[in-house]
Enzyme design. Structure first.
Site, PDB file in Angstrom:
ATOM      1  CE1 TYR A 108     -21.925  29.444 111.957  1.00 22.21           C
ATOM      2  CE2 TYR A 108     -22.483  30.209 109.809  1.00 22.21           C
ATOM      3  CZ  TYR A 108     -21.516  30.254 110.728  1.00 22.21           C
ATOM      4  OH  TYR A 108     -20.401  30.860 110.350  1.00 22.21           O
ATOM      5  CE  LYS A 131     -21.647  33.355 112.186  1.00 20.82           C
ATOM      6  NZ  LYS A 131     -20.481  33.898 112.952  1.00 20.82           N
ATOM      7  N   GLY A 182     -15.846  33.536 116.592  1.00 18.66           N
ATOM      8  CA  GLY A 182     -16.566  32.500 116.215  1.00 18.66           C
ATOM      9  C   GLY A 182     -16.187  31.270 116.418  1.00 18.66           C
ATOM     10  NE  ARG A 220     -12.296  32.516 125.670  1.00 13.96           N
ATOM     11  CZ  ARG A 220     -12.862  32.502 124.242  1.00 13.96           C
ATOM     12  NH1 ARG A 220     -12.140  32.543 123.302  1.00 13.96           N
ATOM     13  NH2 ARG A 220     -14.272  32.680 124.294  1.00 13.96           N
TER      14      ARG A 220
END
Length: 212
Positions: free
Chosen positions: A122, A126, A71, A34
């Site tokens: 979670y 995934k 992540g 970024r």
């Protein structure tokens, strides 16, 4: 070889970039970030991206192998929807662009217990990502599933406590599948996996990889 990395500024991603720079097999490493992060290195190129508009960088998403290490945590993201956007949407979009760009080997950092049908958010997130990346049919797809990731100098209290508790149970021979792995060791596993020439899909919990 040309390597592509997202999540390059995270704890594991930084180690992956470091080890790729030290690996003579790789002549160019492209880190999609970024904002500028790394010191200047002759093999390393930082490409500044907006992950919500990643397709604008598709001309740069071409190489031999891609590492997807992106992540966040629920706490940092602020909501399940925001975490899904980072952990699932961004990585899936990157994988799609890699597949379209001719990347032969895609290496995904996932998690032990990943299951698209899980009742746990979670694990389901995934698992859905793994399922959808598999459907892209890369020539080679490696999915690495660590348990607890041990970050150096972590200030996350829950992570520190979990590491100590798991360490205690691991010494008793319990919960080995969730054993902690340092970011340095995990990065080594990811980079070593790029040496494997077997075609198709390999789904590897870290404990299984360490046996091989």
């Amino acid at each position: 070889m040309r390597a592509l990395v997202i999540g390059a500024t995270g704890a594991t991603g930084k180690e992956v970039v470091k080890q790729l720079l030290e690996d003579e097999r790789f002549t160019e490493i492209i880190a999609f970030v970024r904002r500028p992060h790394f010191a200047e290195q002759h093999k390393l190129k930082e490409h500044i991206v907006q992950f919500d508009a990643l397709e604008a960088s598709s001309d740069h998403i071409k190489g031999d192998v891609a590492f997807s290490c992106l992540g966040t945590t629920l706490k940092d993201a602020g909501s399940k929807e925001a975490q899904w956007h980072v952990d699932h949407d961004y990585q899936l979009h990157f994988a799609q662009l890699c597949q379209a760009g001719g990347v032969r080997h895609f290496i995904l950092l996932s998690a032990v217990g990943a299951n698209p049908h899980s009742n746990f958010f979670y694990n389901k997130m995934k698992g859905v990502l793994e399922m959808e990346v598999k459907a892209l049919r890369f020539e080679q797809l490696s999915i690495i599933q660590p348990g607890l990731i041990l970050r150096p100098d972590s200030d996350r209290i829950g992570e520190i406590i979990a590491g100590k508790v798991l360490g205690f149970f691991n010494r008793l021979g319990l919960f080995k599948q969730f054993a902690g792995t340092s970011t340095k060791k995990l990065a080594r596993i990811l980079v070593q996996e790029s040496k494997d020439k077997r075609l198709g899909v390999r789904v590897l919990p870290v404990k299984e990889y360490q046996k091989s």
